[in-house]
Scaffold this motif. Structure first.
Motif, PDB file in Angstrom:
ATOM      1  N   GLN A 199       0.593  -1.347   0.008  1.00 32.80           N
ATOM      2  CA  GLN A 199       0.125   0.017   0.166  1.00 32.80           C
ATOM      3  C   GLN A 199       0.846   1.299  -0.007  1.00 32.80           C
ATOM      4  N   GLU A 200       2.160   1.240   0.759  1.00 35.88           N
ATOM      5  CA  GLU A 200       2.916   2.398   0.692  1.00 35.88           C
ATOM      6  C   GLU A 200       4.216   2.163  -0.241  1.00 35.88           C
ATOM      7  N   ASN A 201       4.634   3.114  -1.018  1.00 36.08           N
ATOM      8  CA  ASN A 201       5.911   2.698  -1.830  1.00 36.08           C
ATOM      9  C   ASN A 201       5.952   1.504  -2.388  1.00 36.08           C
ATOM     10  N   PRO A 202       4.904   0.824  -2.797  1.00 31.14           N
ATOM     11  CA  PRO A 202       4.666  -0.674  -3.368  1.00 31.14           C
ATOM     12  C   PRO A 202       6.037  -0.710  -4.427  1.00 31.14           C
ATOM     13  N   GLU A 203       6.350   0.262  -5.323  1.00 31.16           N
ATOM     14  CA  GLU A 203       7.521  -0.025  -6.365  1.00 31.16           C
ATOM     15  C   GLU A 203       8.851  -0.042  -5.758  1.00 31.16           C
ATOM     16  N   TRP A 204       8.966   0.622  -4.571  1.00 28.59           N
ATOM     17  CA  TRP A 204      10.075   0.434  -3.695  1.00 28.59           C
ATOM     18  C   TRP A 204      10.246  -1.075  -3.087  1.00 28.59           C
ATOM     19  N   LEU A 205       9.198  -1.723  -2.644  1.00 29.67           N
ATOM     20  CA  LEU A 205       8.858  -2.974  -2.129  1.00 29.67           C
ATOM     21  C   LEU A 205       9.629  -4.003  -3.388  1.00 29.67           C
ATOM     22  N   SER A 206       8.732  -3.872  -4.543  1.00 22.36           N
ATOM     23  CA  SER A 206       9.190  -4.726  -5.523  1.00 22.36           C
ATOM     24  C   SER A 206      10.541  -4.580  -5.851  1.00 22.36           C
ATOM     25  N   ALA A 207      11.119  -3.594  -6.030  1.00 23.98           N
ATOM     26  CA  ALA A 207      12.684  -3.462  -6.119  1.00 23.98           C
ATOM     27  C   ALA A 207      13.511  -4.123  -5.076  1.00 23.98           C
ATOM     28  N   THR A 208      13.168  -3.994  -3.842  1.00 24.86           N
ATOM     29  CA  THR A 208      14.088  -4.289  -2.757  1.00 24.86           C
ATOM     30  C   THR A 208      13.842  -6.047  -2.739  1.00 24.86           C
ATOM     31  N   ILE A 209      12.811  -6.478  -2.835  1.00 26.28           N
ATOM     32  CA  ILE A 209      12.626  -8.093  -2.933  1.00 26.28           C
ATOM     33  C   ILE A 209      13.410  -8.507  -3.962  1.00 26.28           C
ATOM     34  N   GLY A 210      14.231  -9.329  -3.547  1.00 26.72           N
ATOM     35  CA  GLY A 210      15.295  -9.660  -4.824  1.00 26.72           C
ATOM     36  C   GLY A 210      16.350  -8.736  -5.194  1.00 26.72           C
ATOM     37  N   GLY A 211      16.312  -7.568  -4.589  1.00 26.02           N
ATOM     38  CA  GLY A 211      17.114  -6.673  -5.210  1.00 26.02           C
ATOM     39  C   GLY A 211      18.557  -6.451  -4.586  1.00 26.02           C
ATOM     40  N   CYS A 212      18.952  -7.824  -4.176  1.00 21.62           N
ATOM     41  CA  CYS A 212      20.612  -8.147  -3.541  1.00 21.62           C
ATOM     42  C   CYS A 212      20.891  -6.776  -2.678  1.00 21.62           C
ATOM     43  N   GLY A 213      20.254  -6.165  -2.101  1.00 20.82           N
ATOM     44  CA  GLY A 213      20.735  -5.249  -0.918  1.00 20.82           C
ATOM     45  C   GLY A 213      21.101  -3.867  -1.670  1.00 20.82           C
ATOM     46  N   LEU A 214      20.710  -3.638  -3.086  1.00 20.28           N
ATOM     47  CA  LEU A 214      21.182  -2.459  -3.722  1.00 20.28           C
ATOM     48  C   LEU A 214      20.215  -1.265  -3.573  1.00 20.28           C
ATOM     49  N   THR A 215      19.074  -1.492  -3.009  1.00 19.07           N
ATOM     50  CA  THR A 215      18.336  -0.230  -2.983  1.00 19.07           C
ATOM     51  C   THR A 215      18.446   0.396  -1.512  1.00 19.07           C
ATOM     52  N   GLY A 216      19.112  -0.154  -0.608  1.00 14.97           N
ATOM     53  CA  GLY A 216      19.259   0.482   0.694  1.00 14.97           C
ATOM     54  C   GLY A 216      19.502  -0.521   1.713  1.00 14.97           C
ATOM     55  N   VAL A 217      19.501  -0.177   2.961  1.00 19.92           N
ATOM     56  CA  VAL A 217      19.703  -1.484   4.116  1.00 19.92           C
ATOM     57  C   VAL A 217      18.433  -1.485   4.633  1.00 19.92           C
ATOM     58  N   ILE A 218      18.135  -2.696   4.702  1.00 15.86           N
ATOM     59  CA  ILE A 218      16.545  -3.327   5.316  1.00 15.86           C
ATOM     60  C   ILE A 218      16.961  -3.220   6.863  1.00 15.86           C
ATOM     61  N   LEU A 219      16.167  -2.412   7.502  1.00 13.68           N
ATOM     62  CA  LEU A 219      15.998  -2.403   9.073  1.00 13.68           C
ATOM     63  C   LEU A 219      15.264  -3.334   9.798  1.00 13.68           C
TER      64      LEU A 219
END
Length: 441
Positions: A151-171
């Motif tokens: 619901q919130e920033n779904p495109e960023w969720l899609s990029a981060t899942i399987g994104g090999c850590g390259l979109t940022g640091v998951i907290l």
């Protein structure tokens, strides 16, 4: 920050260690300007270089190891990214909850499971780990933070899942656990010969069994070109006490050469195939899901040069021919695969832009690193995979060329706009950064 060259991935590739290590202990910690480029590091269970950053700083997330909240009605768990899957199992299995999806080792962090969108024996029913992520928080190198959900920033969720850590640091992340009746799994094992028989077993097991996987004897293919043992299982309430396996002694050091010569592996595989076993048995969940976890540091068996795992996925329509050719080429090269696994992915669409799991058949082979002969074999396997319309798994890779990656993951150009300019990995430098002309600090 301190220099540390001991951070390596599970395949023990001969890569340079990071220039710096940054220990993250609290969600409120930030990334200092002087350490770029950064890369999050979980527990080092990626096999290749997707978790390595030889030209920058690794951000060790194991300090973020806390449970935050749990809803006992829905099974939704919020925890920090450095929590190991084993921590979740230890705490929640006795309470009747299990991971929705689990890879072949429980010593993976939640952040790593998301960044590599790991899969398990139940993809045909449950999809990949990313399908069960409800939300997460992403720390960018510029200090900004994003809460990502459908619901919130779904495109960023899609990029981060399987994104090999390259979109940022998951907290932290929220994942949905699943109810189970107990510790036990009822397992049925069936010998098979030929890819058609494997596919038929997969089809007939789809509705009746939540978990399916096949061990194959890649060094002794047999007259059908492929032979193995198909395992299928379901969670059950044990009618008797089931106990986890005892941890076996691991190698206290890495030997100079591989302890897995081809002749010994071939004999071992033949013995496993012919091993008498009951058609059905009830076992503790650990030996079914995590057989290799019982041997600490089993990766050291391959010696100081390490090993390569080759895992690919082949679309259904091309699988019968391509999988047979992959196994035949591997057997002909006489390289020796200690562990060979074959399973079917379901029809779930990938949950991330760079997710590896997709409809098809996936094959995983392990090869001791023997230098050029091994690399030449892997290049040949790439050619077969690409010709069949398949892809190679980044989390298991330490050598695929840029063309193999970009053809297997055509959404990589779309993924580029979500890259964090202060984050980089050895994997991305190799397969995409030079092609994209990206400039990172």
């Amino acid at each position: 920050m301190a220099s540390n060259g001991q951070y390596r991935s599970w395949g023990l590739p001969p890569k340079a260690g990071p220039q710096r290590i940054l220990q993250m202990q609290w969600q409120g910690d930030s990334l200092p300007e002087s350490g770029r480029p950064y890369l999050a590091f979980g527990n080092g269970r990626s096999y290749g270089d997707s978790c390595l950053n030889g030209q920058g700083t690794l951000v060790n997330l194991r300090g973020l190891d806390r449970f935050i909240s749990f809803d006992g009605d829905t099974g939704v768990l919020r925890c920090e990214a450095g929590v190991l899957l084993s921590d979740i199992l230890t705490h929640f299995v006795p309470r009747g909850w299990f991971l929705p999806v689990t890879p072949g080792t429980r010593y993976v962090t939640v952040g790593g499971a998301i960044a590599n969108d790991v899969h398990g024996k139940n993809h045909h029913r449950a999809g990949s780990f990313g399908h069960h992520v409800r939300s997460l928080e992403l720390l960018r190198s510029d200090g900004s933070r994003l809460v990502c959900s459908p619901q919130e920033n779904p495109e960023w969720l899609s990029a981060t899942i399987g994104g090999c850590g390259l979109t940022g640091v998951i907290l932290w992340a929220e994942i949905g656990l699943k109810r189970i009746p107990g510790h036990a799994v009822e397992v049925e094992s069936v010998r098979f010969s030929g890819i058609d028989e494997f596919l038929d077993l997969s089809r007939t097991s789809h509705n009746s069994h939540e978990y399916t996987v096949a061990w194959i004897d890649s060094l002794n293919p047999g007259p059908g070109g492929l032979r193995g043992v198909f395992h299928r299982g379901n969670h059950v309430e044990a009618g008797r006490r089931v106990t986890p396996p005892r941890t076996k002694p691991g190698l206290p050091f890495t030997p100079p050469v591989s302890l897995l010569p081809r002749a010994a592996v071939a004999a071992f595989n033949a013995a496993i195939y012919h091993l008498p076993r009951p058609s059905k048995r009830v076992v503790h969940h650990e030996p079914f899901f995590y057989p290799l976890d019982a041997v600490p540091n089993w990766n050291r068996l391959f010696g100081r040069k390490g090993f390569f795992q080759y895992q690919c996925v082949i679309p259904y329509e091309a699988a019968p021919e391509a999988v047979g050719e992959l196994i035949a080429r591997a057997a002909a090269a006489r390289q020796g695969s200690f562990l060979s696994v074959l399973k079917v992915f379901g029809d779930h669409q990938p949950s991330g832009l760079l997710s590896f799991p997709r409809p098809g058949v996936t094959l995983a082979l392990d090869f001791p690193n023997r230098g050029k002969p091994t690399l030449d074999l892997l290049d040949t396997l790439d050619e077969i995979t690409l010709a069949a319309g398949g892809a190679v798994y980044p989390a298991k890779d330490a050598r695929m060329p840029a063309e193999t990656f970009t053809r297997g993951f055509p959404a990589w150009r779309q993924f580029e706009k979500y890259l964090d300019g202060g984050i980089m990995s050895d994997f991305w430098r190799r397969v995409a950064a030079s092609s994209a002309g990206a400039v990172h600090a």
